[in-house]
Motif scaffolding. Structure first.
Motif, PDB file in Angstrom:
ATOM      1  N   TRP A  59      18.811 -32.535 -39.797  1.00  0.00           N
ATOM      2  CA  TRP A  59      18.206 -32.819 -41.101  1.00  0.00           C
ATOM      3  C   TRP A  59      16.817 -32.204 -41.230  1.00  0.00           C
ATOM      4  CZ3 TRP A  59      20.791 -33.900 -45.160  1.00  0.00           C
ATOM      5  CH2 TRP A  59      21.961 -34.647 -45.087  1.00  0.00           C
ATOM      6  N   LEU A  60      16.121 -32.038 -40.110  1.00  0.00           N
ATOM      7  CA  LEU A  60      14.827 -31.361 -40.131  1.00  0.00           C
ATOM      8  C   LEU A  60      14.985 -29.919 -40.602  1.00  0.00           C
ATOM      9  CD1 LEU A  60      11.792 -31.397 -39.463  1.00  0.00           C
ATOM     10  CD2 LEU A  60      12.391 -30.726 -37.133  1.00  0.00           C
ATOM     11  N   LEU A  61      16.049 -29.257 -40.139  1.00  0.00           N
ATOM     12  CA  LEU A  61      16.322 -27.891 -40.589  1.00  0.00           C
ATOM     13  C   LEU A  61      16.660 -27.861 -42.079  1.00  0.00           C
ATOM     14  CD1 LEU A  61      18.480 -26.435 -37.653  1.00  0.00           C
ATOM     15  CD2 LEU A  61      16.048 -26.087 -38.113  1.00  0.00           C
ATOM     16  N   VAL A  62      17.458 -28.825 -42.525  1.00  0.00           N
ATOM     17  CA  VAL A  62      17.800 -28.912 -43.947  1.00  0.00           C
ATOM     18  C   VAL A  62      16.534 -29.091 -44.784  1.00  0.00           C
ATOM     19  CG1 VAL A  62      18.999 -30.263 -45.710  1.00  0.00           C
ATOM     20  CG2 VAL A  62      20.109 -29.835 -43.498  1.00  0.00           C
ATOM     21  N   GLY A  63      15.666 -30.002 -44.335  1.00  0.00           N
ATOM     22  CA  GLY A  63      14.422 -30.242 -45.058  1.00  0.00           C
ATOM     23  C   GLY A  63      13.524 -29.021 -45.088  1.00  0.00           C
ATOM     24  N   LEU A  64      13.497 -28.277 -43.973  1.00  0.00           N
ATOM     25  CA  LEU A  64      12.680 -27.059 -43.916  1.00  0.00           C
ATOM     26  C   LEU A  64      13.176 -26.026 -44.908  1.00  0.00           C
ATOM     27  CD1 LEU A  64      10.485 -25.310 -42.531  1.00  0.00           C
ATOM     28  CD2 LEU A  64      12.261 -24.588 -40.906  1.00  0.00           C
ATOM     29  N   VAL A  65      14.490 -25.836 -44.958  1.00  0.00           N
ATOM     30  CA  VAL A  65      15.078 -24.854 -45.882  1.00  0.00           C
ATOM     31  C   VAL A  65      14.782 -25.238 -47.337  1.00  0.00           C
ATOM     32  CG1 VAL A  65      17.254 -23.925 -46.766  1.00  0.00           C
ATOM     33  CG2 VAL A  65      16.885 -24.110 -44.297  1.00  0.00           C
ATOM     34  N   ILE A  66      15.020 -26.492 -47.685  1.00  0.00           N
ATOM     35  CA  ILE A  66      14.782 -26.950 -49.062  1.00  0.00           C
ATOM     36  C   ILE A  66      13.316 -26.813 -49.432  1.00  0.00           C
ATOM     37  CG2 ILE A  66      14.812 -28.952 -50.593  1.00  0.00           C
ATOM     38  CD1 ILE A  66      17.299 -29.929 -49.087  1.00  0.00           C
ATOM     39  N   THR A  67      12.430 -27.210 -48.514  1.00  0.00           N
ATOM     40  CA  THR A  67      10.991 -27.135 -48.778  1.00  0.00           C
ATOM     41  C   THR A  67      10.531 -25.704 -48.984  1.00  0.00           C
ATOM     42  OG1 THR A  67      10.584 -29.136 -47.473  1.00  0.00           O
ATOM     43  CG2 THR A  67       8.701 -27.688 -47.871  1.00  0.00           C
ATOM     44  N   MET A  68      10.996 -24.803 -48.135  1.00  0.00           N
ATOM     45  CA  MET A  68      10.537 -23.418 -48.218  1.00  0.00           C
ATOM     46  C   MET A  68      11.044 -22.732 -49.476  1.00  0.00           C
ATOM     47  SD  MET A  68      10.097 -21.732 -44.484  1.00  0.00           S
ATOM     48  CE  MET A  68       9.010 -20.559 -45.296  1.00  0.00           C
ATOM     49  N   TYR A  69      12.300 -22.964 -49.848  1.00  0.00           N
ATOM     50  CA  TYR A  69      12.807 -22.348 -51.072  1.00  0.00           C
ATOM     51  C   TYR A  69      12.140 -22.941 -52.309  1.00  0.00           C
ATOM     52  CZ  TYR A  69      16.427 -19.350 -49.140  1.00  0.00           C
ATOM     53  OH  TYR A  69      17.081 -18.332 -48.484  1.00  0.00           O
ATOM     54  N   THR A  70      11.835 -24.232 -52.276  1.00  0.00           N
ATOM     55  CA  THR A  70      11.153 -24.868 -53.410  1.00  0.00           C
ATOM     56  C   THR A  70       9.748 -24.314 -53.579  1.00  0.00           C
ATOM     57  OG1 THR A  70      12.416 -26.921 -53.100  1.00  0.00           O
ATOM     58  CG2 THR A  70      10.402 -27.062 -54.403  1.00  0.00           C
ATOM     59  N   LEU A  71       8.987 -24.250 -52.474  1.00  0.00           N
ATOM     60  CA  LEU A  71       7.630 -23.717 -52.533  1.00  0.00           C
ATOM     61  C   LEU A  71       7.639 -22.249 -52.941  1.00  0.00           C
ATOM     62  CD1 LEU A  71       5.992 -25.321 -49.363  1.00  0.00           C
ATOM     63  CD2 LEU A  71       5.524 -25.867 -51.759  1.00  0.00           C
ATOM     64  N   TRP A  72       8.602 -21.508 -52.402  1.00  0.00           N
ATOM     65  CA  TRP A  72       8.692 -20.082 -52.749  1.00  0.00           C
ATOM     66  C   TRP A  72       8.933 -19.903 -54.245  1.00  0.00           C
ATOM     67  CZ3 TRP A  72      13.026 -17.402 -54.653  1.00  0.00           C
ATOM     68  CH2 TRP A  72      12.856 -16.023 -54.766  1.00  0.00           C
ATOM     69  N   TRP A  73       9.840 -20.682 -54.802  1.00  0.00           N
ATOM     70  CA  TRP A  73      10.154 -20.549 -56.223  1.00  0.00           C
ATOM     71  C   TRP A  73       8.959 -20.932 -57.100  1.00  0.00           C
ATOM     72  CZ3 TRP A  73      13.254 -17.837 -58.918  1.00  0.00           C
ATOM     73  CH2 TRP A  73      13.493 -18.121 -60.265  1.00  0.00           C
ATOM     74  N   ILE A  74       8.164 -21.880 -56.645  1.00  0.00           N
ATOM     75  CA  ILE A  74       6.979 -22.293 -57.394  1.00  0.00           C
ATOM     76  C   ILE A  74       5.896 -21.212 -57.327  1.00  0.00           C
ATOM     77  CG2 ILE A  74       5.058 -23.954 -57.469  1.00  0.00           C
ATOM     78  CD1 ILE A  74       7.043 -26.083 -56.466  1.00  0.00           C
ATOM     79  N   LEU A  75       5.712 -20.618 -56.159  1.00  0.00           N
ATOM     80  CA  LEU A  75       4.611 -19.680 -55.942  1.00  0.00           C
ATOM     81  C   LEU A  75       4.937 -18.229 -56.257  1.00  0.00           C
ATOM     82  CD1 LEU A  75       3.310 -21.090 -52.522  1.00  0.00           C
ATOM     83  CD2 LEU A  75       2.307 -21.458 -54.786  1.00  0.00           C
ATOM     84  N   VAL A  76       6.206 -17.866 -56.214  1.00  0.00           N
ATOM     85  CA  VAL A  76       6.562 -16.456 -56.354  1.00  0.00           C
ATOM     86  C   VAL A  76       6.195 -15.924 -57.730  1.00  0.00           C
ATOM     87  CG1 VAL A  76       8.935 -16.843 -57.199  1.00  0.00           C
ATOM     88  CG2 VAL A  76       8.395 -14.768 -55.910  1.00  0.00           C
ATOM     89  N   ASP A  77       5.703 -14.687 -57.747  1.00  0.00           N
ATOM     90  CA  ASP A  77       5.387 -13.999 -58.997  1.00  0.00           C
ATOM     91  C   ASP A  77       6.698 -13.491 -59.593  1.00  0.00           C
ATOM     92  OD1 ASP A  77       4.484 -12.475 -61.071  1.00  0.00           O
ATOM     93  OD2 ASP A  77       3.209 -11.158 -59.875  1.00  0.00           O
ATOM     94  N   LYS A  78       7.185 -14.209 -60.583  1.00  0.00           N
ATOM     95  CA  LYS A  78       8.516 -13.891 -61.136  1.00  0.00           C
ATOM     96  C   LYS A  78       8.538 -12.578 -61.899  1.00  0.00           C
ATOM     97  CE  LYS A  78       9.649 -18.783 -61.163  1.00  0.00           C
ATOM     98  NZ  LYS A  78       8.407 -19.127 -60.430  1.00  0.00           N
ATOM     99  N   ALA A  79       7.366 -12.081 -62.267  1.00  0.00           N
ATOM    100  CA  ALA A  79       7.297 -10.771 -62.918  1.00  0.00           C
ATOM    101  C   ALA A  79       7.555  -9.648 -61.910  1.00  0.00           C
ATOM    102  CB  ALA A  79       5.932 -10.582 -63.578  1.00  0.00           C
ATOM    103  N   ARG A  80       7.421  -9.946 -60.621  1.00  0.00           N
ATOM    104  CA  ARG A  80       7.649  -8.945 -59.559  1.00  0.00           C
ATOM    105  C   ARG A  80       8.834  -9.350 -58.684  1.00  0.00           C
ATOM    106  NH1 ARG A  80       2.432  -8.667 -56.165  1.00  0.00           N
ATOM    107  NH2 ARG A  80       3.504  -6.875 -55.267  1.00  0.00           N
ATOM    108  N   LEU A  81       9.730 -10.128 -59.233  1.00  0.00           N
ATOM    109  CA  LEU A  81      10.787 -10.742 -58.443  1.00  0.00           C
ATOM    110  C   LEU A  81      11.651  -9.709 -57.722  1.00  0.00           C
ATOM    111  CD1 LEU A  81      11.711 -13.571 -57.749  1.00  0.00           C
ATOM    112  CD2 LEU A  81      13.300 -13.485 -59.664  1.00  0.00           C
ATOM    113  N   LYS A  82      12.063  -8.646 -58.422  1.00  0.00           N
ATOM    114  CA  LYS A  82      12.930  -7.647 -57.800  1.00  0.00           C
ATOM    115  C   LYS A  82      12.226  -6.941 -56.646  1.00  0.00           C
ATOM    116  CE  LYS A  82      14.053  -5.489 -61.640  1.00  0.00           C
ATOM    117  NZ  LYS A  82      14.700  -4.527 -62.561  1.00  0.00           N
ATOM    118  N   THR A  83      10.965  -6.619 -56.838  1.00  0.00           N
ATOM    119  CA  THR A  83      10.200  -5.945 -55.789  1.00  0.00           C
ATOM    120  C   THR A  83      10.032  -6.839 -54.570  1.00  0.00           C
ATOM    121  OG1 THR A  83       8.976  -4.627 -57.413  1.00  0.00           O
ATOM    122  CG2 THR A  83       7.992  -4.860 -55.229  1.00  0.00           C
ATOM    123  N   LEU A  84       9.690  -8.098 -54.810  1.00  0.00           N
ATOM    124  CA  LEU A  84       9.494  -9.041 -53.712  1.00  0.00           C
ATOM    125  C   LEU A  84      10.794  -9.314 -52.962  1.00  0.00           C
ATOM    126  CD1 LEU A  84       7.084 -11.522 -55.521  1.00  0.00           C
ATOM    127  CD2 LEU A  84       6.491  -9.926 -53.684  1.00  0.00           C
TER     128      LEU A  84
END
Length: 208
Positions: free
Chosen positions: A33-58
């Motif tokens: 479950w620690l791995l599950v939580g890590l995956v969910i947390t990282m994808y959530t933070l990434w989606w919040i922080l990622v510059d969606k105007a540069r999504l394809k490049t990133l």
């Protein structure tokens, strides 16, 4: 010449049976479950922080870094037996989803996004690589999720990915330069083709 095909095939089947048995033993445990939580947390933070105007490049940069990490895991971990992921999210070996397709690419996409120069990139790269190889992996080793064997060190993997991330950024810079030149040519093409020489006027024989 000996035919090792069947031997390799049988060994891989035996390996998978062991991997599957280990996965069944660990699935739904606290470490899993620690791995599950890590995956969910990282994808959530990434989606919040990622510059969606540069999504394809990133995403392209993250994919290049992910390929480097997959090669490292497959070549060194599997073929040379330098480390093992004792707890996997899925019954596969190595567990490329958590480490190679989540932690590493998402971290380096942020490194790439917030680096406007090579100096900023190397500083961010140092921070990101240290977080993964001197933060997350030692914690996983302490918790029994990850185990290294003689002939391998955290610093070795750190240096490989640290350098690979720089190489991938150089490739991205090259790709962007090629795109810019191609776009400039396309922009100039209509201007060049819009000028069509007008035919000379037919002389008027009746004009005095």
């Amino acid at each position: 010449m000996a035919d090792y095909t069947n031997v390799i095939h049988n060994l891989r089947l035996e390996q998978y049976s062991i991997v599957y048995a280990a996965w069944l033993e660990n699935v739904f445990t606290i470490r899993w479950w620690l791995l599950v939580g890590l995956v969910i947390t990282m994808y959530t933070l990434w989606w919040i922080l990622v510059d969606k105007a540069r999504l394809k490049t990133l995403l392209l940069y993250g994919s290049l870094v992910a390929v480097s990490r997959v090669i490292l895991d497959v070549v060194v971990a599997i073929n040379l037996g330098r480390w093992v992921y004792a707890v996997s999210l899925f019954p596969i070996a190595p567990d490329i989803f958590v480490h190679d397709l989540t932690v590493t690419p998402l971290t380096y996409m942020m490194v790439y996004q917030y680096s406007n120069s090579w100096k900023q990139f190397w500083i961010a790269n140092l921070i990101g690589s240290s977080l993964i190889f001197y933060g997350i992996l030692p914690l996983f080793e302490y918790l029994g999720i990850f185990k290294g064997f003689p002939g391998w060190t955290l610093t070795s993997s750190f240096l490989v990915i640290f350098i690979a991330a720089g190489v991938m950024r150089a490739i991205m810079v090259l790709i962007e330069n090629v795109e810019d030149k191609a776009k400039a040519k396309v922009k100039q093409a209509p201007e060049q083709t819009s000028f069509i020489a007008k035919p000379a006027m037919k002389p008027d024989d009746n004009k005095d």
